[in-house]
Each structure stands twice: as C-alpha cells, then as structure tokens.
Design a protein around this motif. Structure first.
Motif, PDB file in Angstrom:
ATOM      1  N   TYR A 119       0.914  -1.106   0.079  1.00  0.00           N
ATOM      2  CA  TYR A 119       0.109  -0.042  -0.146  1.00  0.00           C
ATOM      3  C   TYR A 119       0.886   1.184   0.035  1.00  0.00           C
ATOM      4  CZ  TYR A 119      -3.320  -3.660   1.532  1.00  0.00           C
ATOM      5  OH  TYR A 119      -4.067  -4.846   1.440  1.00  0.00           O
ATOM      6  N   ARG A 120       0.296   2.187  -0.778  1.00  0.00           N
ATOM      7  CA  ARG A 120       1.177   3.534  -0.911  1.00  0.00           C
ATOM      8  C   ARG A 120       1.051   4.443   0.472  1.00  0.00           C
ATOM      9  NH1 ARG A 120       3.552   6.236  -5.114  1.00  0.00           N
ATOM     10  NH2 ARG A 120       3.392   8.509  -5.089  1.00  0.00           N
ATOM     11  N   THR A 121       1.957   4.976   0.883  1.00  0.00           N
ATOM     12  CA  THR A 121       1.838   6.013   2.122  1.00  0.00           C
ATOM     13  C   THR A 121       1.641   7.472   1.349  1.00  0.00           C
ATOM     14  OG1 THR A 121       4.024   5.702   2.481  1.00  0.00           O
ATOM     15  CG2 THR A 121       2.636   4.371   3.761  1.00  0.00           C
ATOM     16  N   ALA A 122       1.387   8.240   2.292  1.00  0.00           N
ATOM     17  CA  ALA A 122       1.276   9.690   2.117  1.00  0.00           C
ATOM     18  C   ALA A 122       2.617  10.339   1.465  1.00  0.00           C
ATOM     19  CB  ALA A 122       0.665  10.439   3.192  1.00  0.00           C
ATOM     20  N   ASP A 123       3.713   9.747   2.041  1.00  0.00           N
ATOM     21  CA  ASP A 123       4.748  10.388   1.618  1.00  0.00           C
ATOM     22  C   ASP A 123       5.611   9.672   0.298  1.00  0.00           C
ATOM     23  OD1 ASP A 123       5.326   8.071   2.730  1.00  0.00           O
ATOM     24  OD2 ASP A 123       6.612   8.690   4.240  1.00  0.00           O
ATOM     25  N   GLY A 124       4.693   8.729  -0.515  1.00  0.00           N
ATOM     26  CA  GLY A 124       4.986   8.261  -1.759  1.00  0.00           C
ATOM     27  C   GLY A 124       5.936   7.008  -1.596  1.00  0.00           C
ATOM     28  N   LYS A 125       6.026   6.512  -0.443  1.00  0.00           N
ATOM     29  CA  LYS A 125       6.782   5.364  -0.260  1.00  0.00           C
ATOM     30  C   LYS A 125       5.473   4.228  -0.024  1.00  0.00           C
ATOM     31  CE  LYS A 125      10.477   7.597   2.167  1.00  0.00           C
ATOM     32  NZ  LYS A 125      11.196   7.712   3.374  1.00  0.00           N
ATOM     33  N   TYR A 126       6.170   2.755   0.152  1.00  0.00           N
ATOM     34  CA  TYR A 126       5.276   1.863   0.528  1.00  0.00           C
ATOM     35  C   TYR A 126       5.349   1.064   1.554  1.00  0.00           C
ATOM     36  CZ  TYR A 126       4.214   2.960  -4.537  1.00  0.00           C
ATOM     37  OH  TYR A 126       4.033   3.502  -5.515  1.00  0.00           O
ATOM     38  N   VAL A 127       4.408   0.336   2.088  1.00  0.00           N
ATOM     39  CA  VAL A 127       4.468  -0.660   3.173  1.00  0.00           C
ATOM     40  C   VAL A 127       3.893  -1.739   2.798  1.00  0.00           C
ATOM     41  CG1 VAL A 127       2.142   0.202   4.240  1.00  0.00           C
ATOM     42  CG2 VAL A 127       3.773  -0.840   5.671  1.00  0.00           C
ATOM     43  N   VAL A 128       4.232  -2.971   3.174  1.00  0.00           N
ATOM     44  CA  VAL A 128       3.944  -4.246   2.977  1.00  0.00           C
ATOM     45  C   VAL A 128       3.084  -4.854   4.144  1.00  0.00           C
ATOM     46  CG1 VAL A 128       4.584  -6.568   2.233  1.00  0.00           C
ATOM     47  CG2 VAL A 128       5.938  -4.647   1.141  1.00  0.00           C
ATOM     48  N   VAL A 129       1.752  -5.214   3.928  1.00  0.00           N
ATOM     49  CA  VAL A 129       1.049  -5.524   5.018  1.00  0.00           C
ATOM     50  C   VAL A 129       0.597  -7.229   4.700  1.00  0.00           C
ATOM     51  CG1 VAL A 129      -1.040  -5.191   6.524  1.00  0.00           C
ATOM     52  CG2 VAL A 129       0.355  -3.343   5.362  1.00  0.00           C
ATOM     53  N   SER A 130       0.948  -7.913   5.855  1.00  0.00           N
ATOM     54  CA  SER A 130       0.514  -9.362   5.706  1.00  0.00           C
ATOM     55  C   SER A 130      -0.756  -9.439   6.696  1.00  0.00           C
ATOM     56  CB  SER A 130       1.634 -10.381   5.707  1.00  0.00           C
ATOM     57  OG  SER A 130       2.175 -10.244   4.811  1.00  0.00           O
ATOM     58  N   GLY A 131      -1.944  -9.232   6.600  1.00  0.00           N
ATOM     59  CA  GLY A 131      -2.964  -9.478   7.808  1.00  0.00           C
ATOM     60  C   GLY A 131      -3.756 -10.714   7.767  1.00  0.00           C
ATOM     61  N   ASN A 132      -3.432 -11.589   6.838  1.00  0.00           N
ATOM     62  CA  ASN A 132      -4.049 -12.765   6.492  1.00  0.00           C
ATOM     63  C   ASN A 132      -4.616 -13.738   7.444  1.00  0.00           C
ATOM     64  OD1 ASN A 132      -1.606 -12.710   5.407  1.00  0.00           O
ATOM     65  ND2 ASN A 132      -2.012 -15.049   5.657  1.00  0.00           N
ATOM     66  N   SER A 133      -4.090 -13.661   8.700  1.00  0.00           N
ATOM     67  CA  SER A 133      -4.761 -14.654   9.771  1.00  0.00           C
ATOM     68  C   SER A 133      -5.946 -13.947  10.273  1.00  0.00           C
ATOM     69  CB  SER A 133      -3.671 -14.770  10.945  1.00  0.00           C
ATOM     70  OG  SER A 133      -4.165 -14.473  12.139  1.00  0.00           O
ATOM     71  N   ASP A 134      -6.943 -14.955  11.025  1.00  0.00           N
ATOM     72  CA  ASP A 134      -8.196 -14.370  11.231  1.00  0.00           C
ATOM     73  C   ASP A 134      -8.207 -13.476  12.270  1.00  0.00           C
ATOM     74  OD1 ASP A 134      -9.056 -16.144   9.226  1.00  0.00           O
ATOM     75  OD2 ASP A 134      -9.746 -17.675  10.885  1.00  0.00           O
ATOM     76  N   THR A 135      -7.159 -13.476  13.429  1.00  0.00           N
ATOM     77  CA  THR A 135      -7.098 -12.640  14.551  1.00  0.00           C
ATOM     78  C   THR A 135      -6.527 -11.382  14.094  1.00  0.00           C
ATOM     79  OG1 THR A 135      -5.078 -14.044  15.144  1.00  0.00           O
ATOM     80  CG2 THR A 135      -7.340 -14.481  16.155  1.00  0.00           C
ATOM     81  N   ILE A 136      -5.315 -11.430  13.118  1.00  0.00           N
ATOM     82  CA  ILE A 136      -4.499 -10.435  12.842  1.00  0.00           C
ATOM     83  C   ILE A 136      -5.501  -9.561  11.918  1.00  0.00           C
ATOM     84  CG2 ILE A 136      -2.597  -9.819  11.300  1.00  0.00           C
ATOM     85  CD1 ILE A 136      -1.164 -12.080  12.098  1.00  0.00           C
ATOM     86  N   PHE A 137      -6.323 -10.170  11.076  1.00  0.00           N
ATOM     87  CA  PHE A 137      -7.119  -9.442  10.271  1.00  0.00           C
ATOM     88  C   PHE A 137      -8.066  -8.508  11.098  1.00  0.00           C
ATOM     89  CE2 PHE A 137     -11.643  -8.994   8.521  1.00  0.00           C
ATOM     90  CZ  PHE A 137     -11.244  -8.237   7.323  1.00  0.00           C
ATOM     91  N   GLN A 138      -8.604  -8.917  12.192  1.00  0.00           N
ATOM     92  CA  GLN A 138      -9.514  -8.238  13.097  1.00  0.00           C
ATOM     93  C   GLN A 138      -8.757  -6.986  13.879  1.00  0.00           C
ATOM     94  OE1 GLN A 138     -11.321 -10.913  15.835  1.00  0.00           O
ATOM     95  NE2 GLN A 138     -12.346 -12.150  14.322  1.00  0.00           N
ATOM     96  N   ARG A 139      -7.419  -7.290  14.161  1.00  0.00           N
ATOM     97  CA  ARG A 139      -6.771  -6.148  14.757  1.00  0.00           C
ATOM     98  C   ARG A 139      -6.270  -5.271  13.690  1.00  0.00           C
ATOM     99  NH1 ARG A 139      -3.734 -10.575  16.987  1.00  0.00           N
ATOM    100  NH2 ARG A 139      -1.837 -10.007  15.718  1.00  0.00           N
ATOM    101  N   LEU A 140      -6.155  -5.739  12.481  1.00  0.00           N
ATOM    102  CA  LEU A 140      -5.813  -4.644  11.574  1.00  0.00           C
ATOM    103  C   LEU A 140      -6.959  -3.875  11.118  1.00  0.00           C
ATOM    104  CD1 LEU A 140      -4.079  -3.604   9.394  1.00  0.00           C
ATOM    105  CD2 LEU A 140      -4.793  -5.783   7.710  1.00  0.00           C
ATOM    106  N   MET A 141      -8.190  -4.227  11.162  1.00  0.00           N
ATOM    107  CA  MET A 141      -9.402  -3.695  10.837  1.00  0.00           C
ATOM    108  C   MET A 141      -9.771  -2.594  11.738  1.00  0.00           C
ATOM    109  SD  MET A 141     -10.261  -4.339   7.574  1.00  0.00           S
ATOM    110  CE  MET A 141      -8.630  -4.464   7.405  1.00  0.00           C
ATOM    111  N   ARG A 142      -9.481  -2.829  13.102  1.00  0.00           N
ATOM    112  CA  ARG A 142      -9.484  -2.008  14.134  1.00  0.00           C
ATOM    113  C   ARG A 142      -8.807  -0.932  14.050  1.00  0.00           C
ATOM    114  NH1 ARG A 142     -10.281  -6.857  17.309  1.00  0.00           N
ATOM    115  NH2 ARG A 142     -12.391  -7.462  17.453  1.00  0.00           N
ATOM    116  N   LEU A 143      -7.372  -1.120  13.656  1.00  0.00           N
ATOM    117  CA  LEU A 143      -6.370  -0.226  13.622  1.00  0.00           C
ATOM    118  C   LEU A 143      -6.895   0.667  12.685  1.00  0.00           C
ATOM    119  CD1 LEU A 143      -3.499   0.989  14.061  1.00  0.00           C
ATOM    120  CD2 LEU A 143      -2.778  -0.579  12.253  1.00  0.00           C
ATOM    121  N   VAL A 144      -7.396   0.285  11.311  1.00  0.00           N
ATOM    122  CA  VAL A 144      -7.625   1.223  10.316  1.00  0.00           C
ATOM    123  C   VAL A 144      -8.879   1.936  10.301  1.00  0.00           C
ATOM    124  CG1 VAL A 144      -6.185   0.056   8.498  1.00  0.00           C
ATOM    125  CG2 VAL A 144      -8.734  -0.452   8.690  1.00  0.00           C
ATOM    126  N   GLY A 145      -9.603   1.689  11.689  1.00  0.00           N
ATOM    127  CA  GLY A 145     -10.886   2.228  11.784  1.00  0.00           C
ATOM    128  C   GLY A 145     -12.003   1.844  11.184  1.00  0.00           C
TER     129      GLY A 145
END
Length: 410
Positions: free
Chosen positions: A248-274
C-alpha cells in the motif's frame, strides 16, 4: 550507523570442515552451491579456464577490474586454472576427483562425457564421490540438450506468468532467482549424498534442473488448474487468495507491505484502520470470505495508509502486532541496525582498479549456526591464486607447473 557484528567463529571452523569439493561449474548455479559449502568449512577447489576464468568475473561490473558479484559468489574458494579440454588437464582433473567428496558441475548435459569426465568415470575412480549436476532441463527428457539459463527456466517453470500486473508484459526479479534456488537444491542434494555415503559407502549422482527448481516454488499452481481449471496469472503486489496481503502506498510516496491474513490479525488490522464494521463482519471471519471481498478490504487499508507517512503507518501496524514492513533499497539495508546486529553485513577490503584497498560491505552467511557457524575467510580470489598450492598438493612440482603454464594447460 550501527556496525556491531556477531562474534566470529574460529578460522578453520564450520560443520563441513574436512569435506573436499571440486567445483567445475561457472556463472551462478553451481558456484552458488560451492559458495554455501565453502562458507561452512568445506575446502572448495574451483576450476577455471586459463587466462579468462569464469565469466562471472566480468559480470555486473561497476568500475573496477573484477565484478563484486564474483567476490561474493566465490568467497572461501580456491581458484585453480585448468584446461579440461586438454589431455594433461584431464589427467590433473583425475587426481582432483580422486581426492574429492563432492563434484559440482553445471555444463550442458553431455559436456563432461565428451571430455571423458562423466559421473560413471568419476564413480569408478572414486566410488564414494557425490556428483552434483545442474543444468537447464536436467540430464534426461526431450529438452535435455536445449540450452537453458535462469531467465528461461523462470519462464518455462511457471514463475514469469505470475509476475507483474495483468495486461502488462511479465517481469523478473532483479536477481538470478532460478540459478540461486537450483544452487540451494544442489547443496541439499550434496549433503544428502554425503549422508547416504556414511550408511552405504557409496556416492550418489544428483540431478538438478533449473526449471524444476522454479517449478517446485509454484505451490498449488498446477493442482489448482488440474482440479478446478483455474489458470493463475499476474496479480501485481498482492498474493492471490490470501487476504489481506498486499502493498500500500503511503502519504509520502513510499510503500508498506502488510500481511494481515490470519483471522485474528485481520480483526486487529481492521480496528487499527478504523473499520470495526469489517472486523466484526461474519462474512470476513475466514480467508475464504475475505478473498471474496478483496477490493473492499484493500480499499480500507489503502485509504488508511494513504493518510499517513511510512513511519506513522509502520508504527501503527507494529503497535497492533500486524506483520508489516517497508520496501528497502540497498541504502536502507545498509542503514538498518538489525542487519548489523545479526552479522548480515561484513566489511572486507577490496582493491578496485588497482587502487588502494577500500572497505566494502558484503552480505553475511546464512543460516546462523549456534555452535559451529560458517564464515567468510576470504572473498572470491584472483584467477589462479591457488593453482600452485593445489597442484603441489597432488604431487605436481614447480618445474612441471611451469611447463603446463607454457602449454596453456594451467
């Protein structure tokens, strides 16, 4: 910059000390295998053509008289010049094979046999020798005699069809992936051959094909086709069917790789992103459901990342215990303290264009062994640097070597 390095093992250490390896290959695949064996203590004698040597010496040259790629791939090896096409060269090779535990080669199939140096001859001479053969398509089959380099193997092995983005030409990874993976399989085969020899006192012939090394990495590519008729294609930066796993592209034009594909990690990730709604959505409770809503999930993460700089995005992801990381350049790798702390950066003196030696950073040794680790004893040597030493060791004196040199045999 943190320049801390891990403690260095004893100079003559390594679990493979006492193992003698004869490397007859060139370019990347067989030399990759020889490099790993040498890093862990094996004595690796690399045979090169007189005067010109391995072509790798002149690959990827950024100023300087010898490629730094050569310095990496041939570290800890002994360079011996020897013309295997000459009768005297083959006689010398006979003595080297007689004293070797492993022979590595990556010529086109049939080349060693034409020179009278095939594996049957080697095993008659030395019944315990493990002969490791690397080629584009293997030692058998209808494509046996076709020339095959790594890029071709990545195409026929199925990898290139998965790279890049839909409706754009396939891309390649910027390293010699097929050759390197084949080199790793060659090491595995060599070690299995040595283990078998302990039990049976008989050597082994290991057949590694570049395209098979790549094909072995394609996971369920063919089973998915055979069972469901699905022909996977390129998917950009995402990992198909594993959601969310993307860049995913960030506001400063850089990129972050995210691996949130476990069931519990996905839930934490979605709460983080609002997106508490997505975290609680029963349709997204497992990977099958998330795969059906990939675009919605990626859009949510992308919107969140796009409002933050890379550092802010990484801080949030790490606070939520979501696997994530940046995409590093060489400069980023050199600056990262974790690489230094793990001994993955080593400084070695290199003379470039005959100038004064300068310290250059080279990659460390993998894997890490606790009690008897590998190490870099020296970088890839000058052409023929060990010819006198090795030939003296098999009974060829100075006068005979001088004559062989005049004849162009060494």
């Amino acid at each position: 910059m943190n320049t801390e390095t891990s403690p260095q093992p004893a100079p003559d250490g390594g679990p493979l000390r006492g193992v003698r390896v004869l490397e007859l290959g060139n370019f990347i695949a067989a030399p990759m295998a020889g490099r790993i064996l040498a890093e862990f203590g094996a004595e690796v004698v690399k045979v090169e053509r007189p005067r010109t040597g391995d072509e790798l010496r002149r690959w990827r040259l950024h100023g300087g008289d010898t490629s730094l790629l050569w310095r990496v791939m041939s570290r800890n090896k002994k360079s011996v010049t020897l013309d295997l096409r000459a009768d005297q060269g083959r006689r010398i090779a006979t003595e080297l094979v007689r004293r070797s535990d492993v022979v590595l080669e990556n010529f086109r199939p049939g080349t060693l046999e034409r020179w009278g140096l095939g594996p049957e001859w080697m095993r008659e001479l030395n019944p315990g020798v493990v002969v490791v053969r690397i080629s584009g398509y293997g030692q058998s089959g209808p494509y046996r005699d076709h020339p095959g380099f790594g890029g071709v193997a990545e195409g026929i092995g199925g990898l290139r069809h998965l790279t890049g983005y839909p409706d754009l030409p396939p891309t390649r990874v910027g390293v010699s992936l097929a050759d390197s993976v084949a080199g790793l399989y060659a090491v595995v085969g060599a070690l299995m051959g040595l283990v078998r020899r302990q039990r049976t006192r008989s050597g082994e012939v290991v057949d590694v094909a570049l395209y098979e090394a790549i094909y072995s990495l394609t996971e369920s590519l063919v089973p998915d086709f055979d069972a469901f008729g699905v022909v996977r294609g390129p998917s950009g930066s995402a990992l198909p069917g594993i959601v969310p796993s993307n860049t995913y592209r960030t506001a400063d034009g850089k990129y972050v790789v995210v691996s949130g594909n476990s069931d519990t990690i996905f839930q934490r990730l979605m709460r983080l992103v609002g997106r508490e709604d997505l975290a609680a959505d029963p349709r997204l409770a497992d990977n099958a459901g998330r795969s059906a809503h990939t675009e919605e999930i990626d859009a949510a993460i992308g919107q969140w990342a796009g409002a933050l700089g890379l550092d802010g995005a990484l801080a949030g992801l790490r606070s939520a215990d979501v696997p994530a990381g940046p995409i590093y350049t060489a400069e980023d790798i050199v600056k990262d303290p974790h690489f230094w702390a793990r001994g993955m950066h080593e400084r070695h003196p290199v003379r470039i264009d005959g100038a004064q030696e300068t310290e250059v950073i080279f990659p460390g040794v993998v894997p890490k062994l606790a009690d008897d680790p590998g190490r870099t004893r020296w970088l890839g040597p000058e052409l023929g640097a060990h010819t006198d030493e090795v030939l003296e060791g098999i009974g060829i004196g100075a006068d005979a070597r001088a004559e062989l040199s005049e004849q162009g045999v060494i």
